[in-house]
Design a protein around this motif. Structure first.
Motif, PDB file in Angstrom:
ATOM      1  N   VAL A 422      -4.812  -3.808  -2.813  1.00 19.44           N
ATOM      2  CA  VAL A 422      -4.848  -2.518  -3.512  1.00 19.44           C
ATOM      3  C   VAL A 422      -5.942  -1.630  -2.940  1.00 19.44           C
ATOM      4  CG1 VAL A 422      -5.340  -1.390  -5.712  1.00 19.44           C
ATOM      5  CG2 VAL A 422      -3.810  -3.377  -5.632  1.00 19.44           C
ATOM      6  N   LEU A 423      -7.126  -2.184  -2.745  1.00 20.51           N
ATOM      7  CA  LEU A 423      -8.237  -1.400  -2.187  1.00 20.51           C
ATOM      8  C   LEU A 423      -7.977  -1.012  -0.735  1.00 20.51           C
ATOM      9  CD1 LEU A 423     -11.267  -3.348  -3.720  1.00 20.51           C
ATOM     10  CD2 LEU A 423     -10.379  -1.104  -4.408  1.00 20.51           C
ATOM     11  N   LEU A 424      -7.314  -1.892   0.015  1.00 20.37           N
ATOM     12  CA  LEU A 424      -6.998  -1.591   1.413  1.00 20.37           C
ATOM     13  C   LEU A 424      -6.026  -0.407   1.504  1.00 20.37           C
ATOM     14  CD1 LEU A 424      -7.287  -2.508   4.433  1.00 20.37           C
ATOM     15  CD2 LEU A 424      -5.181  -3.827   4.054  1.00 20.37           C
ATOM     16  N   LEU A 425      -4.974  -0.447   0.698  1.00 19.07           N
ATOM     17  CA  LEU A 425      -4.008   0.652   0.695  1.00 19.07           C
ATOM     18  C   LEU A 425      -4.662   1.948   0.220  1.00 19.07           C
ATOM     19  CD1 LEU A 425      -0.879  -1.174  -0.774  1.00 19.07           C
ATOM     20  CD2 LEU A 425      -1.288  -0.508   1.613  1.00 19.07           C
ATOM     21  N   LEU A 426      -5.547   1.802  -0.772  1.00 18.69           N
ATOM     22  CA  LEU A 426      -6.251   2.992  -1.267  1.00 18.69           C
ATOM     23  C   LEU A 426      -7.133   3.586  -0.164  1.00 18.69           C
ATOM     24  CD1 LEU A 426      -6.734   4.754  -3.762  1.00 18.69           C
ATOM     25  CD2 LEU A 426      -8.669   3.247  -4.329  1.00 18.69           C
ATOM     26  N   GLY A 427      -7.760   2.762   0.633  1.00 16.25           N
ATOM     27  CA  GLY A 427      -8.600   3.235   1.728  1.00 16.25           C
ATOM     28  C   GLY A 427      -7.810   3.956   2.794  1.00 16.25           C
ATOM     29  N   ASP A 441     -12.361   2.354  16.742  1.00 13.52           N
ATOM     30  CA  ASP A 441     -11.397   2.268  17.842  1.00 13.52           C
ATOM     31  C   ASP A 441     -10.165   1.524  17.345  1.00 13.52           C
ATOM     32  OD1 ASP A 441     -10.207   0.834  20.367  1.00 13.52           O
ATOM     33  OD2 ASP A 441     -11.454   2.495  21.116  1.00 13.52           O
ATOM     34  N   PRO A 442      -8.977   1.936  17.732  1.00 19.31           N
ATOM     35  CA  PRO A 442      -7.752   1.275  17.255  1.00 19.31           C
ATOM     36  C   PRO A 442      -7.691  -0.217  17.579  1.00 19.31           C
ATOM     37  CG  PRO A 442      -7.214   3.389  18.222  1.00 19.31           C
ATOM     38  CD  PRO A 442      -8.674   3.144  18.525  1.00 19.31           C
ATOM     39  N   THR A 443      -8.444  -0.650  18.586  1.00 15.39           N
ATOM     40  CA  THR A 443      -8.399  -2.083  18.937  1.00 15.39           C
ATOM     41  C   THR A 443      -8.906  -2.979  17.807  1.00 15.39           C
ATOM     42  OG1 THR A 443     -10.581  -1.865  19.980  1.00 15.39           O
ATOM     43  CG2 THR A 443      -8.628  -1.601  21.395  1.00 15.39           C
ATOM     44  N   VAL A 444      -9.665  -2.404  16.880  1.00 17.86           N
ATOM     45  CA  VAL A 444     -10.179  -3.208  15.793  1.00 17.86           C
ATOM     46  C   VAL A 444      -9.055  -3.762  14.922  1.00 17.86           C
ATOM     47  CG1 VAL A 444     -10.471  -1.346  14.112  1.00 17.86           C
ATOM     48  CG2 VAL A 444     -11.989  -3.322  14.029  1.00 17.86           C
ATOM     49  N   PHE A 445      -7.946  -3.029  14.877  1.00 11.75           N
ATOM     50  CA  PHE A 445      -6.836  -3.467  14.026  1.00 11.75           C
ATOM     51  C   PHE A 445      -6.018  -4.590  14.670  1.00 11.75           C
ATOM     52  CE2 PHE A 445      -7.557   0.955  12.592  1.00 11.75           C
ATOM     53  CZ  PHE A 445      -7.849   0.683  11.267  1.00 11.75           C
ATOM     54  N   HIS A 446      -6.331  -4.894  15.919  1.00  8.99           N
ATOM     55  CA  HIS A 446      -5.656  -6.025  16.549  1.00  8.99           C
ATOM     56  C   HIS A 446      -6.182  -7.379  16.039  1.00  8.99           C
ATOM     57  CE1 HIS A 446      -3.122  -3.987  19.462  1.00  8.99           C
ATOM     58  NE2 HIS A 446      -4.127  -3.168  19.751  1.00  8.99           N
ATOM     59  N   GLU A 447      -7.228  -7.369  15.279  1.00  8.54           N
ATOM     60  CA  GLU A 447      -7.830  -8.626  14.818  1.00  8.54           C
ATOM     61  C   GLU A 447      -7.075  -9.236  13.640  1.00  8.54           C
ATOM     62  OE1 GLU A 447     -11.932  -8.095  14.040  1.00  8.54           O
ATOM     63  OE2 GLU A 447     -12.416  -7.385  16.077  1.00  8.54           O
ATOM     64  N   ALA A 455      -1.831  -0.624   8.966  1.00 12.93           N
ATOM     65  CA  ALA A 455      -2.473   0.563   9.561  1.00 12.93           C
ATOM     66  C   ALA A 455      -1.468   1.384  10.345  1.00 12.93           C
ATOM     67  CB  ALA A 455      -3.630   0.136  10.449  1.00 12.93           C
ATOM     68  N   LYS A 456      -0.633   0.748  11.156  1.00 15.13           N
ATOM     69  CA  LYS A 456       0.353   1.486  11.937  1.00 15.13           C
ATOM     70  C   LYS A 456       1.413   2.117  11.035  1.00 15.13           C
ATOM     71  CE  LYS A 456       2.152   3.108  15.607  1.00 15.13           C
ATOM     72  NZ  LYS A 456       1.478   4.223  16.329  1.00 15.13           N
ATOM     73  N   LEU A 457       1.762   1.398   9.967  1.00 18.89           N
ATOM     74  CA  LEU A 457       2.775   1.905   9.052  1.00 18.89           C
ATOM     75  C   LEU A 457       2.286   3.159   8.324  1.00 18.89           C
ATOM     76  CD1 LEU A 457       5.560   1.463   7.712  1.00 18.89           C
ATOM     77  CD2 LEU A 457       4.368   0.082   5.980  1.00 18.89           C
ATOM     78  N   ILE A 458       1.023   3.217   7.942  1.00 19.49           N
ATOM     79  CA  ILE A 458       0.500   4.354   7.178  1.00 19.49           C
ATOM     80  C   ILE A 458      -0.002   5.460   8.095  1.00 19.49           C
ATOM     81  CG2 ILE A 458      -1.283   5.061   5.536  1.00 19.49           C
ATOM     82  CD1 ILE A 458      -1.067   2.332   4.249  1.00 19.49           C
ATOM     83  N   LEU A 459      -0.743   5.111   9.130  1.00 17.25           N
ATOM     84  CA  LEU A 459      -1.335   6.134  10.002  1.00 17.25           C
ATOM     85  C   LEU A 459      -0.326   6.708  10.991  1.00 17.25           C
ATOM     86  CD1 LEU A 459      -4.805   4.484  10.732  1.00 17.25           C
ATOM     87  CD2 LEU A 459      -4.237   6.237   9.024  1.00 17.25           C
ATOM     88  N   GLY A 460       0.679   5.972  11.343  1.00 18.62           N
ATOM     89  CA  GLY A 460       1.741   6.476  12.218  1.00 18.62           C
ATOM     90  C   GLY A 460       1.235   6.805  13.613  1.00 18.62           C
ATOM     91  N   ASP A 461       1.553   8.005  14.099  1.00 14.12           N
ATOM     92  CA  ASP A 461       1.201   8.418  15.458  1.00 14.12           C
ATOM     93  C   ASP A 461      -0.290   8.639  15.632  1.00 14.12           C
ATOM     94  OD1 ASP A 461       3.847   8.322  16.057  1.00 14.12           O
ATOM     95  OD2 ASP A 461       4.187  10.471  15.762  1.00 14.12           O
ATOM     96  N   THR A 462      -1.027   8.682  14.538  1.00 15.30           N
ATOM     97  CA  THR A 462      -2.490   8.852  14.649  1.00 15.30           C
ATOM     98  C   THR A 462      -3.122   7.642  15.295  1.00 15.30           C
ATOM     99  OG1 THR A 462      -2.429  10.208  12.653  1.00 15.30           O
ATOM    100  CG2 THR A 462      -4.577   9.394  13.360  1.00 15.30           C
ATOM    101  N   LEU A 463      -2.525   6.513  15.058  1.00  6.07           N
ATOM    102  CA  LEU A 463      -3.065   5.265  15.598  1.00  6.07           C
ATOM    103  C   LEU A 463      -2.467   5.011  16.977  1.00  6.07           C
ATOM    104  CD1 LEU A 463      -4.922   2.886  14.869  1.00  6.07           C
ATOM    105  CD2 LEU A 463      -2.900   1.669  14.025  1.00  6.07           C
ATOM    106  N   PRO A 473     -14.160   4.221   4.880  1.00  4.04           N
ATOM    107  CA  PRO A 473     -14.818   2.906   5.022  1.00  4.04           C
ATOM    108  C   PRO A 473     -14.327   1.880   4.013  1.00  4.04           C
ATOM    109  CG  PRO A 473     -16.340   4.528   4.110  1.00  4.04           C
ATOM    110  CD  PRO A 473     -15.117   5.281   4.556  1.00  4.04           C
ATOM    111  N   LEU A 474     -13.621   2.361   2.981  1.00  3.06           N
ATOM    112  CA  LEU A 474     -13.065   1.416   2.012  1.00  3.06           C
ATOM    113  C   LEU A 474     -12.100   0.446   2.681  1.00  3.06           C
ATOM    114  CD1 LEU A 474     -12.887   0.602  -0.964  1.00  3.06           C
ATOM    115  CD2 LEU A 474     -11.056   2.300  -1.243  1.00  3.06           C
ATOM    116  N   VAL A 475     -11.469   0.894   3.784  1.00  4.03           N
ATOM    117  CA  VAL A 475     -10.559   0.008   4.513  1.00  4.03           C
ATOM    118  C   VAL A 475     -11.302  -1.220   5.038  1.00  4.03           C
ATOM    119  CG1 VAL A 475      -9.098  -0.163   6.573  1.00  4.03           C
ATOM    120  CG2 VAL A 475      -9.009   1.899   5.149  1.00  4.03           C
TER     121      VAL A 475
END
Length: 591
Positions: A422-427, A441-447, A455-463, A473-475
């Motif tokens: 819930v907090l992740l989606l809110l972030g 950096d987007p590479t952080v989401f590869h972890e 992240a890719k589903l919500i941020l879309g082309d931004t990522l 930072p809540l993310v």
């Protein structure tokens, strides 16, 4: 006064077992009692002349004869009968004794000789049992009773102090013989007790065994004949173990139903003295029953109170949570004490991560209270890499079955994952504003496979790969809480994941899965310091094995099993890396 030889023999008699070896002494004493009314007279027994006096109780024997025995009752009667005119030394003067007194003395002597023969035959047997010893004691009591009758007659015929003193000495001797015999019988009782061997059938059970535990044989027989039965668990053999007895046999019907029946009978028979376990024998994979004294499973007090140690760990965890959210201090730990005021900058992140951890632990305690399970004080484990490794919470009481254990251990990760997601989606949904913004950096989401996909589903082309992105930072704070829950969901040892695996598939499968997981973590520790510290933590603190349940055979229901599998998969998705690169048109699956 009793003769010196009689008193010395009396003092040397210490137990009923010595009655056979003291037969001569008792015969001499019996002759002193039975013939005391025959004052200053003489008898001839087997050609030997014995003079008996109430004053001196002296014995004279012909030279060359050191022992005097009473060969037969006929000879005694003949030696004491009147001689009809013969006034020789082998006759008893009629004026010194009345007829009834003589008959009474002879009857007492006959009774004692018969009792002594029975007692001697019993004591001579090397395989004498406790019942035979009791019979010998009863014979001696019968002799004492007849002796009291003779004493009464003697008291009526004489008042000499020496004779009375001799009788008192004999009574004291007989009393000491009875007390010694009773003590010997009491000391023989431990022969009916079975020594239990070492090797507890209860893996992971912390038992309090300060000395060798002994299980009474009659208790084992009662368990086999009255507690277990054809309708529940038919016992074929039993083996003693440290702290309990293991019964092998055939389990009848459903394990849960049979357990309840056996438990009720056990409580009706012995109260709460014993605890029952229905387990799977790791040797042959067959059901076994284990009965353990409750007192051996009582937890002893620790040198340091739990709340004190838990409080100390909690304070250190608060510090590491604050430190984790201040990158300037984390990169240089030694500078922390010089810049302690900077820790306040990490307060928001520490609160979010701590909230997820606390929700996790509260869920454990809520379900434990519903199930009647007692938990220990949670120990929060600090970590300078991610702030905390979560908490270690001991299960103090015994869990009823795998269904209850699954619901208890799954409640924590389920609540923690729910709060973290819930907090992740809110972030991701709340745009970064002012101070609540961080560029990554987007590479952080590869972890993380799960976090990267969201992240890719919500941020879309931004990522897009190579393009920094600004996020709330809540993310990261919520992601840290999710990672802590995921690590605790690893199917290894006594972690929540290890207990979930045990509840789903049993002890043998979960043990193998735990070994495989630890091996994989060991390989990952070569490249990741978090994996290294987690392997060390599991190995020394959470390695297991898991304490036994009251009934470990029955599988959990489908809904609980589905929840357990979902938690294991969710933890795996959080820990696994995201392998696909991010592009402006979506995910690029050409790796």
């Amino acid at each position: 006064m009793a003769c010196t030889s009689c008193m010395s023999l009396l003092q040397s008699s210490t137990s009923l077992g010595c009655l056979q070896s003291k037969s001569k002494t008792l015969k001499l004493l019996s002759s002193s009692i039975c013939f005391r009314p025959i004052s200053k007279s003489s008898l001839r027994l087997n050609g030997k002349k014995t003079s008996i006096s109430c004053h001196g109780m002296t014995e004279t024997q012909p030279d060359g004869n050191s022992d005097e025995t009473l060969e037969s009752k006929d000879e005694v009667e003949s030696s004491t009968a009147p001689d009809n005119g013969n006034t020789g030394s082998n006759s008893i003067p009629d004026e010194n004794i009345s007829g009834p007194q003589t008959l009474l003395s002879l009857n007492n002597l006959k009774m004692y000789n018969k009792i002594e023969e029975n007692s001697t035959a019993s004591n001579a047997s090397e395989s004498s049992t406790a019942s035979e010893t009791i019979q010998a004691l009863n014979n001696l009591k019968a002799y004492n009773k007849s002796e009291e009758t003779a004493t009464t007659n003697l008291t009526e015929s004489t008042t000499e102090p020496e004779a009375i003193q001799a009788l008192n000495n004999l009574k004291a001797y007989n009393k000491s013989e009875e007390e010694t015999a009773t003590t010997n019988l009491t000391e023989e009782k431990p022969e009916e007790i079975v020594d239990v061997a070492s090797g507890s059938p209860l893996p992971g059970m912390r038992q309090q065994l300060d000395e060798t535990v002994r299980i009474p044989k009659e208790t084992i027989d009662a368990l086999k004949d009255q507690v277990f039965g054809f309708d529940t668990f038919f016992v074929t053999t039993h083996e003693p173990y440290e702290g309990g007895v293991l019964f092998k046999g055939n389990l009848r019907g459903k394990a849960a139903t049979s357990y309840e029946k056996i438990k009720k009978r056990l409580n009706d028979k012995f109260g709460d003295q014993y605890l029952l376990f229905i387990l799977i024998n790791p040797e042959d994979e067959k059901p076994v029953a284990v009965v353990v004294p409750r007192v051996t499973l009582e937890q002893g007090s620790t040198a340091v109170p739990e709340w004190f140690a838990a409080g100390a760990f909690g304070l250190v965890t608060v510090f590491t949570l604050l430190l984790r959210n201040v990158p300037a201090l984390q990169s240089n730990l030694l500078s922390t004490f010089d810049n302690i005021e900077l820790l306040k900058d990490g307060l928001e992140g520490a609160l979010v991560t701590a909230l997820i951890i606390v929700v996790h632990e509260i869920a454990h305690f809520v379900v434990a209270k519903m199930k009647g399970i007692k938990l220990g004080v949670p120990y929060f484990v600090p970590s300078w890499q991610i702030g905390s490794f979560g908490a270690i919470t001991r299960i103090v009481s015994i869990v009823q079955n795998r269904q209850d254990l699954l619901q208890l251990v799954a409640a924590g990760p389920f609540a923690g994952f729910s709060a973290g997601l819930v907090l992740l989606l809110l972030g991701f949904l709340v745009p970064p504003i002012g101070g609540l913004s961080i560029t990554v950096d987007p590479t952080v989401f590869h972890e993380s496979f799960l976090v990267g996909g969201i992240a890719k589903l919500i941020l879309g082309d931004t990522l897009v790969e190579g393009t920094p992105v600004s996020i709330n930072p809540l993310v990261l704070w919520a992601w840290s809480g999710l990672l802590i829950n995921a690590i605790n969901s690893i199917p290894a040892g006594e972690l929540d994941g290890g207990r979930i695996a045990f509840s789903l598939w049993g002890r043998k499968v979960s043990a193998r899965l735990s070994s495989i997981t630890l091996g994989l973590l060991g390989i990952a520790a070569i490249f990741n310091d978090v994996a290294f510290y987690w392997v060390v933590l599991i190995f020394f603190l959470q390695r297991g094995p898991i304490s036994p349940l009251s009934e470990e055979i029955t599988d959990p229901d489908n809904s609980s099993a589905a929840l357990g599998v979902a938690i294991l998969l969710l933890g795996l998705l959080i820990c696994l890396p995201f392998p696909f690169p991010f592009t402006a048109t979506g995910l690029d699956f050409d790796i």
